[in-house]
Design a protein around this motif. Structure first.
Motif, PDB file in Angstrom:
ATOM      1  N   LEU A  60       0.811  -1.217   0.000  1.00 41.57           N
ATOM      2  CA  LEU A  60       0.000   0.000   0.000  1.00 41.57           C
ATOM      3  C   LEU A  60       0.843   1.265   0.000  1.00 41.57           C
ATOM      4  O   LEU A  60       0.321   2.348  -0.294  1.00 41.57           O
ATOM      5  N   VAL A  61       2.122   1.145   0.338  1.00 37.87           N
ATOM      6  CA  VAL A  61       2.993   2.320   0.296  1.00 37.87           C
ATOM      7  C   VAL A  61       3.060   2.897  -1.112  1.00 37.87           C
ATOM      8  O   VAL A  61       3.165   4.112  -1.305  1.00 37.87           O
ATOM      9  N   TYR A  62       2.968   2.024  -2.110  1.00 40.13           N
ATOM     10  CA  TYR A  62       3.044   2.445  -3.508  1.00 40.13           C
ATOM     11  C   TYR A  62       1.668   2.609  -4.147  1.00 40.13           C
ATOM     12  O   TYR A  62       1.568   2.793  -5.366  1.00 40.13           O
ATOM     13  N   LEU A  63       0.607   2.522  -3.324  1.00 45.25           N
ATOM     14  CA  LEU A  63      -0.760   2.651  -3.853  1.00 45.25           C
ATOM     15  C   LEU A  63      -1.522   3.737  -3.089  1.00 45.25           C
ATOM     16  O   LEU A  63      -2.667   3.565  -2.686  1.00 45.25           O
ATOM     17  N   GLN A  64      -0.884   4.864  -2.893  1.00 46.30           N
ATOM     18  CA  GLN A  64      -1.522   5.960  -2.177  1.00 46.30           C
ATOM     19  C   GLN A  64      -2.511   6.739  -3.051  1.00 46.30           C
ATOM     20  O   GLN A  64      -3.368   7.441  -2.537  1.00 46.30           O
ATOM     21  N   ASP A  65      -2.397   6.585  -4.349  1.00 41.21           N
ATOM     22  CA  ASP A  65      -3.319   7.245  -5.272  1.00 41.21           C
ATOM     23  C   ASP A  65      -4.563   6.375  -5.451  1.00 41.21           C
ATOM     24  O   ASP A  65      -4.459   5.185  -5.760  1.00 41.21           O
ATOM     25  N   ILE A  98      -7.118   6.267   2.494  1.00 45.68           N
ATOM     26  CA  ILE A  98      -7.470   7.026   1.292  1.00 45.68           C
ATOM     27  C   ILE A  98      -8.896   6.682   0.874  1.00 45.68           C
ATOM     28  O   ILE A  98      -9.432   5.626   1.269  1.00 45.68           O
ATOM     29  N   PRO A  99      -9.556   7.517   0.058  1.00 46.57           N
ATOM     30  CA  PRO A  99     -10.887   7.180  -0.475  1.00 46.57           C
ATOM     31  C   PRO A  99     -10.808   5.990  -1.432  1.00 46.57           C
ATOM     32  O   PRO A  99      -9.975   5.965  -2.339  1.00 46.57           O
ATOM     33  N   CYS A 100     -11.682   5.021  -1.219  1.00 47.45           N
ATOM     34  CA  CYS A 100     -11.644   3.781  -2.006  1.00 47.45           C
ATOM     35  C   CYS A 100     -12.995   3.461  -2.622  1.00 47.45           C
ATOM     36  O   CYS A 100     -13.358   2.285  -2.772  1.00 47.45           O
ATOM     37  N   THR A 101     -13.767   4.477  -2.967  1.00 48.88           N
ATOM     38  CA  THR A 101     -15.111   4.228  -3.484  1.00 48.88           C
ATOM     39  C   THR A 101     -15.078   3.446  -4.791  1.00 48.88           C
ATOM     40  O   THR A 101     -15.824   2.482  -4.980  1.00 48.88           O
ATOM     41  N   VAL A 102     -14.188   3.856  -5.705  1.00 50.49           N
ATOM     42  CA  VAL A 102     -14.107   3.186  -7.003  1.00 50.49           C
ATOM     43  C   VAL A 102     -13.658   1.740  -6.844  1.00 50.49           C
ATOM     44  O   VAL A 102     -14.187   0.824  -7.483  1.00 50.49           O
ATOM     45  N   ARG A 146      -9.741  -3.114   1.853  1.00 50.32           N
ATOM     46  CA  ARG A 146     -10.229  -2.897   3.216  1.00 50.32           C
ATOM     47  C   ARG A 146      -9.197  -2.174   4.067  1.00 50.32           C
ATOM     48  O   ARG A 146      -9.532  -1.265   4.839  1.00 50.32           O
ATOM     49  N   ARG A 147      -7.922  -2.527   3.953  1.00 48.29           N
ATOM     50  CA  ARG A 147      -6.882  -1.863   4.732  1.00 48.29           C
ATOM     51  C   ARG A 147      -6.609  -0.457   4.189  1.00 48.29           C
ATOM     52  O   ARG A 147      -6.255   0.446   4.944  1.00 48.29           O
ATOM     53  N   ALA A 148      -6.778  -0.281   2.882  1.00 49.27           N
ATOM     54  CA  ALA A 148      -6.551   1.049   2.313  1.00 49.27           C
ATOM     55  C   ALA A 148      -7.669   2.023   2.653  1.00 49.27           C
ATOM     56  O   ALA A 148      -7.476   3.245   2.572  1.00 49.27           O
ATOM     57  N   SER A 149      -8.843   1.522   3.035  1.00 47.82           N
ATOM     58  CA  SER A 149      -9.974   2.398   3.338  1.00 47.82           C
ATOM     59  C   SER A 149      -9.710   3.284   4.543  1.00 47.82           C
ATOM     60  O   SER A 149     -10.354   4.327   4.707  1.00 47.82           O
TER      61      SER A 149
END
Length: 624
Positions: free
Chosen positions: A19-24, A55-59, A49-52
């Motif tokens: 997730l360090v490389y998936l901040q966008d 950051i916004p994860c609606t898409v 689920r962990r990225a929620s």
């Protein structure tokens, strides 16, 4: 168990590292699509689920729902339609709601609309004030079955008719009162036709009537301009709630005219044709309004205001089956019948309704709210019933904590206004004094409007007996002291503004006039103790009023000086006397320094001015 926890921790660290490389959010969504294509659904779900949390994860969540074949259900459509009704000001709300609703009728749609969806889209139409769209949706409702209209459907339609009629009146000027009356009467006739369809459904057990539906019809009748409309509200309460009438019913209905003897009969519309042929009002339109003629579409929201004997008698109670459940009256009903009685100028009937509905040992036992109390106090004000208003305030104060919280400044103002209207009574001060005491005990600070009404009421009793006025002034002593403290020191929660301070000062000056009026009227009949009391009170009030005026004047001038509206030299007359006193002895050299300090000049600038004063001694007159 330990090995499983270790594996979970190891997996969590791997996900956090990724997730360090998936901040966008865009990159996260693309990564989620790639994982779903590789059938790695579990990792995609855990990653999103962990990225929620970060950051916004609606898409990304939408991609997961589609992959799991999650389709919208009936509850999803309901939430969507209700959400659109919350934003009727958006131009796309109504077209989108109609599009979603009509799409549910498609053959390939797995979810078919029910009455909940219909009520939701009707609310969108009502909030958007589009009666054409509302009637178009209502026309497709079946007479019986799961999709038949219920009580909420008719409530929404009646409220929409009333709201649109009320909103359209704002576009007219005050001089166009005849046009306002015609528009409102059209709305009332339209509501009567709808109620004519509701009653047979209720008697046959197809729908049940609740208080919300009854009050929607009653509030619509209040828009009428005839006594028949107001009287029918009482008949309505008797018809569906079983509340016996406390006022004799009016005579036979008469035809409504426009004030010149001409019957209010306009061109027959589709709604009138449906009523004449005995068909349902909701079956007036078989197609969507877009497929109708322009003339018919324009007449949907303005049917002819025709009233006949059948429509006038629809509110009269008839012998019904004992299995029919009556609507339970509540606070809204209590407010409705009181409003109707006020419109009919039937104040004794309003008091009878209040006693019947609020009696704790009665069959209804309605617990009034603040609006009910205010409405009933207005009824008592019309009747000049100051004693009843005093008893009501005392009952509210001696009741439970909930009723004491209903005592507001507005409550006391209406009660005092009832006493003012009854000022011809020799015992009116006996009714107003307890209200004043309760106000001082209940409110954080005395209400200035109430004190002004009590002062004027006491002043009106001087000619009858100056002792009554003098005793009333003694009763005001505590409240006046509380008012002075509030103006001087303020309150923890409220900041006293200049308008309130000015009004309080004006109140004190007018109160001085009441003392002078008592002294002038009584003359030699005043006892020594009474004279001393009047002089002491006048001296204290006069001194406080003068001090407040001086503080306000100096404060305004100082603020104008600070803002640069006037030069600082304009403030010198305020300290001229002090300057003259400073001209002797050792204060001569520090004269300018102290004068500037009184005017609020900074310390450094004052020191500079003092240094210049030492160099040009003897120029004090020019400075002043």
């Amino acid at each position: 168990m330990v090995r499983g926890n270790a594996l979970n921790l190891k997996k969590q660290k791997q996900l956090d590292t990724e997730l360090v490389y998936l901040q966008d959010p865009l990159k996260l969504a693309e990564n989620t699509i790639a994982l779903l294509r590789n059938d790695d659904n579990e990792k995609a779900h855990d990653l999103v689920r962990r990225a929620s949390k970060r950051i916004p994860c609606t898409v990304s969540w939408n991609h997961l729902m589609k992959k799991r074949a999650q389709k919208p259900d009936a509850h999803t459509y309901t939430i969507l339609l209700r959400g659109l009704s919350w934003h009727p000001h958006l131009k796309d709300s109504l077209p989108l709601a109609l599009k979603v609703y009509h799409s549910m009728f498609a053959e390939d749609c797995p979810i078919k609309p029910n009455i909940i969806h219909t009520n939701a889209v009707l609310k969108v139409c009502a909030m958007a004030r589009d009666m054409d769209a509302l009637w178009g949706v209502a026309a497709k409702l079946p007479q019986k079955g799961p999709g038949a209209p219920n009580n909420l459907t008719f409530t929404t339609i009646l409220n929409a008719i009333r709201a649109i009629a009320w909103h359209n009146d704002k576009d007219l000027r005050d001089e166009d009162w005849e046009e306002k009356s015609l528009r409102r009467q059209r709305a009332v006739v339209q509501g009567r036709k709808i109620w004519e369809e509701i009653i047979p459904r209720w008697r046959s057990g197809d729908i049940f009537i609740d208080e919300e539906l009854v009050c929607a019809m009653g509030r619509l009748l209040l828009l009428g301009s005839t006594e028949r409309d107001y009287d029918d509200i009482l008949s309505l309460a008797e018809q569906v709630m079983g509340i016996p009438r406390q006022k004799r019913q009016l005579g036979e209905p008469r035809e409504i005219t426009d004030g010149e003897g001409t019957s209010l009969v306009t061109e027959e519309t589709t709604v009138d044709r449906a009523s004449r042929h005995g068909s349902s009002l909701l079956e007036v339109y078989n197609d969507h309004p877009e497929g109708m003629d322009e003339d018919e579409t324009s007449s949907l929201s303005t049917p002819a205001p025709v009233i006949n004997t059948a429509l006038a008698n629809i509110f009269r109670p008839k012998s019904s089956s004992p299995n029919i459940s009556m609507a339970r009256p509540g606070r809204n009903t209590l407010s409705l019948v009181l409003d109707a009685c006020i419109s009919l100028r039937a104040v004794p009937s309003a008091q009878a309704y209040w006693g019947l509905l609020t009696d704790p040992s009665g069959p209804y036992n309605v617990c009034p709210d603040s609006e009910n109390y205010h409405m009933y106090l207005r009824v008592l004000r019309v009747q000049r019933a100051s004693k009843a208003a005093c008893d009501l305030i005392q009952d509210m104060h001696s009741g439970d904590l909930k009723s004491m919280q209903l005592l507001q400044p507005k409550t006391f103002r209406i009660a005092f206004s009832a006493c003012v209207r009854n000022k011809a009574s020799p015992r009116v001060m006996e009714h107003a004094t307890p209200i004043l005491h309760i106000m001082c005990k209940t409110l954080a600070q005395p209400d200035l409007k109430c004190l002004e009404m009590f002062r004027d009421l006491a002043s009106s009793q001087v000619q009858r007996d100056f002792h009554i006025t003098l005793n009333a002034l003694r009763e005001m002593e505590t409240s006046v002291r509380l008012l002075r403290n509030y103006v001087n020191y303020g309150n923890e929660d409220v900041v006293v503004d200049d308008v309130t301070k000015t009004a309080a000062t004006d109140f004190a000056r007018r109160l001085l006039g009441v003392f002078d009026k008592v002294r002038q009227t009584a003359g030699d009949r005043l006892e020594r103790g009474e004279k001393n009391y009047i002089m002491a009170q006048k001296s204290a009030l006069d001194l406080w009023a003068q001090r407040r005026v001086k503080i306000m004047k100096e404060g305004k001038r100082y603020q104008r000086m600070r803002s640069g509206q006037i030069p600082r030299s304009a403030g010198m007359p305020l300290v001229r006397k002090k300057v003259e006193r400073w001209t002797s002895g050792k204060h001569t050299l520090k004269l300018e320094d102290r004068a500037e300090k009184a005017l609020g000049v900074g310390r450094r600038k004052r020191m500079q001015r003092a240094e210049e004063a030492r160099e040009r001694s003897g120029e004090l007159d020019e400075f002043v």
